[in-house]
Design a protein around this motif. Structure first.
Motif, short mmCIF file in Angstrom:
data_model
loop_
_atom_site.label_atom_id
_atom_site.label_comp_id
_atom_site.label_asym_id
_atom_site.label_seq_id
_atom_site.Cartn_x
_atom_site.Cartn_y
_atom_site.Cartn_z
N SER A 1 42.33 35.35 26.60
CA SER A 1 42.17 35.96 25.42
C SER A 1 43.07 36.93 25.39
CB SER A 1 40.90 36.40 25.49
OG SER A 1 40.73 37.60 26.48
N GLU A 2 43.20 37.71 24.27
CA GLU A 2 44.10 38.82 23.96
C GLU A 2 43.75 39.91 24.89
OE1 GLU A 2 47.59 39.64 22.45
OE2 GLU A 2 46.56 37.66 21.87
N ASN A 3 42.69 40.34 24.90
CA ASN A 3 42.01 41.39 25.99
C ASN A 3 42.68 41.20 27.28
OD1 ASN A 3 41.22 43.02 23.96
ND2 ASN A 3 39.12 42.00 24.09
N GLY A 4 42.35 40.03 27.84
CA GLY A 4 42.86 39.54 29.10
C GLY A 4 44.46 39.66 29.06
N LYS A 5 45.16 39.17 28.43
CA LYS A 5 46.49 39.21 28.38
C LYS A 5 46.99 40.81 28.44
CE LYS A 5 47.41 34.82 26.35
NZ LYS A 5 47.82 34.03 24.97
N LYS A 6 46.23 41.56 27.61
CA LYS A 6 46.56 43.08 27.60
C LYS A 6 46.38 43.73 29.05
CE LYS A 6 46.00 43.97 22.62
NZ LYS A 6 45.02 44.57 21.61
N ALA A 7 45.26 43.36 29.66
CA ALA A 7 44.84 43.81 30.80
C ALA A 7 45.88 43.24 31.92
CB ALA A 7 43.46 43.29 31.28
N ILE A 8 46.32 42.02 31.92
CA ILE A 8 47.17 41.62 32.70
C ILE A 8 48.72 42.29 32.46
CG2 ILE A 8 48.73 39.56 33.39
CD1 ILE A 8 46.48 37.85 32.89
N HIS A 9 49.07 42.58 31.51
CA HIS A 9 50.37 43.26 31.03
C HIS A 9 50.25 44.71 31.53
CE1 HIS A 9 53.95 44.07 29.11
NE2 HIS A 9 53.42 45.13 28.47
N SER A 10 49.08 45.30 31.24
CA SER A 10 49.13 46.64 31.61
C SER A 10 49.16 46.70 33.33
CB SER A 10 47.63 47.38 31.36
OG SER A 10 46.63 46.87 32.02
N LEU A 11 48.83 45.81 34.09
CA LEU A 11 48.68 45.99 35.28
C LEU A 11 50.17 45.63 36.11
CD1 LEU A 11 45.43 44.45 36.73
CD2 LEU A 11 46.15 46.85 36.61
N SER A 12 50.99 44.78 35.12
CA SER A 12 52.51 44.37 35.34
C SER A 12 53.42 45.57 35.81
CB SER A 12 53.04 43.39 34.61
OG SER A 12 53.39 44.06 33.27
N HIS A 13 53.01 46.63 34.92
CA HIS A 13 54.01 47.84 35.09
C HIS A 13 53.86 48.64 36.70
CE1 HIS A 13 54.68 47.86 30.97
NE2 HIS A 13 53.39 47.65 30.68
N TYR A 14 52.83 47.99 37.43
CA TYR A 14 52.78 48.62 38.65
C TYR A 14 53.74 48.02 39.75
CZ TYR A 14 48.86 51.37 37.01
OH TYR A 14 48.06 52.19 36.50
N ILE A 15 54.22 46.74 39.44
CA ILE A 15 55.01 46.09 40.35
C ILE A 15 56.17 46.79 40.72
CG2 ILE A 15 56.24 43.90 40.59
CD1 ILE A 15 53.97 42.51 38.97
N HIS A 16 56.82 47.13 39.64
CA HIS A 16 58.10 47.81 39.83
C HIS A 16 58.21 48.92 40.54
CE1 HIS A 16 62.39 49.07 39.44
NE2 HIS A 16 61.80 50.36 38.80
N GLU A 17 57.29 49.82 40.40
CA GLU A 17 56.89 51.11 41.20
C GLU A 17 56.50 50.92 42.62
OE1 GLU A 17 54.23 55.02 40.25
OE2 GLU A 17 54.40 53.67 39.02
N MET A 18 55.63 50.04 43.04
CA MET A 18 55.45 49.50 44.22
C MET A 18 56.48 49.17 45.03
SD MET A 18 51.46 48.14 43.97
CE MET A 18 51.72 47.02 42.77
N GLU A 19 57.35 47.97 44.42
CA GLU A 19 58.36 47.54 45.08
C GLU A 19 59.40 48.64 45.28
OE1 GLU A 19 59.60 44.27 42.44
OE2 GLU A 19 58.67 43.07 43.86
N SER A 20 59.61 49.67 44.27
CA SER A 20 60.60 50.84 44.59
C SER A 20 60.24 51.32 45.95
CB SER A 20 60.74 51.55 43.61
OG SER A 20 61.12 50.77 42.33
N GLU A 21 59.03 51.66 45.95
CA GLU A 21 58.68 52.39 47.23
C GLU A 21 58.78 51.69 48.48
OE1 GLU A 21 56.80 55.55 49.62
OE2 GLU A 21 58.01 55.45 47.67
#
Length: 143
Positions: A17-37
């Motif tokens: 669903s659109e809400n599910g895709k938005k939720a997934i997209h909002s969590l995707s932003h954390y990947i770069h921050e964690m990998e950088s650490e």
């Protein structure tokens, strides 16, 4: 913040669903921050660290509360009995090797972490620092 759980039989349609895709997209932003650490640690300490040693150096103090809130309100947590899912428990406990998992399994694994954290204070932090959330979010989020 109280976690929002989606029934197990509704998680697949929710992910599409659109809400599910938005939720997934909002969590995707954390990947770069964690990998950088993790890269910062590898650059500062040029040898492999044990899991316990790595946890002493990784700093997710700013990221952790935001990530916890976003996971709790995402609708990506699944209403099921985590204790009955042996594969998931073994993946998180290091008995089974982490490999690619589908989105539903990612949601179930995040649910286990959230539920365990409510019983075992600091469990979320431990999984965050050992890289479990990088692995989970990479399996959940499209590149």
């Amino acid at each position: 913040m109280k976690p929002q759980f989606t029934p197990l039989n509704s998680i697949e349609p929710y992910l599409k669903s659109e809400n599910g895709k938005k939720a997934i997209h909002s969590l995707s932003h954390y990947i770069h921050e964690m990998e950088s650490e993790f890269k910062r640690i590898r650059k500062a300490i040029p040898f492999d660290l044990t899991e316990d040693a790595l946890m002493k150096y990784v700093d997710f103090d700013e990221l952790k509360p935001k990530l916890q809130i976003d996971i709790n309100i995402s609708g990506l947590l699944v209403d099921f009995d985590p204790e009955s899912w042996i594969e998931g428990m073994e993946l998180l406990d290091g008995i089974r090797k982490q490999k690619a998992v589908n989105k539903i399994k990612v949601c179930k694994l995040m649910t286990i972490i959230i539920k365990r954290n409510s019983r075992e204070s600091g469990y979320f932090d431990k999984e965050l620092k050992k890289g479990t959330f990088v692995w989970l979010l990479k399996n959940l989020c499209p590149e």
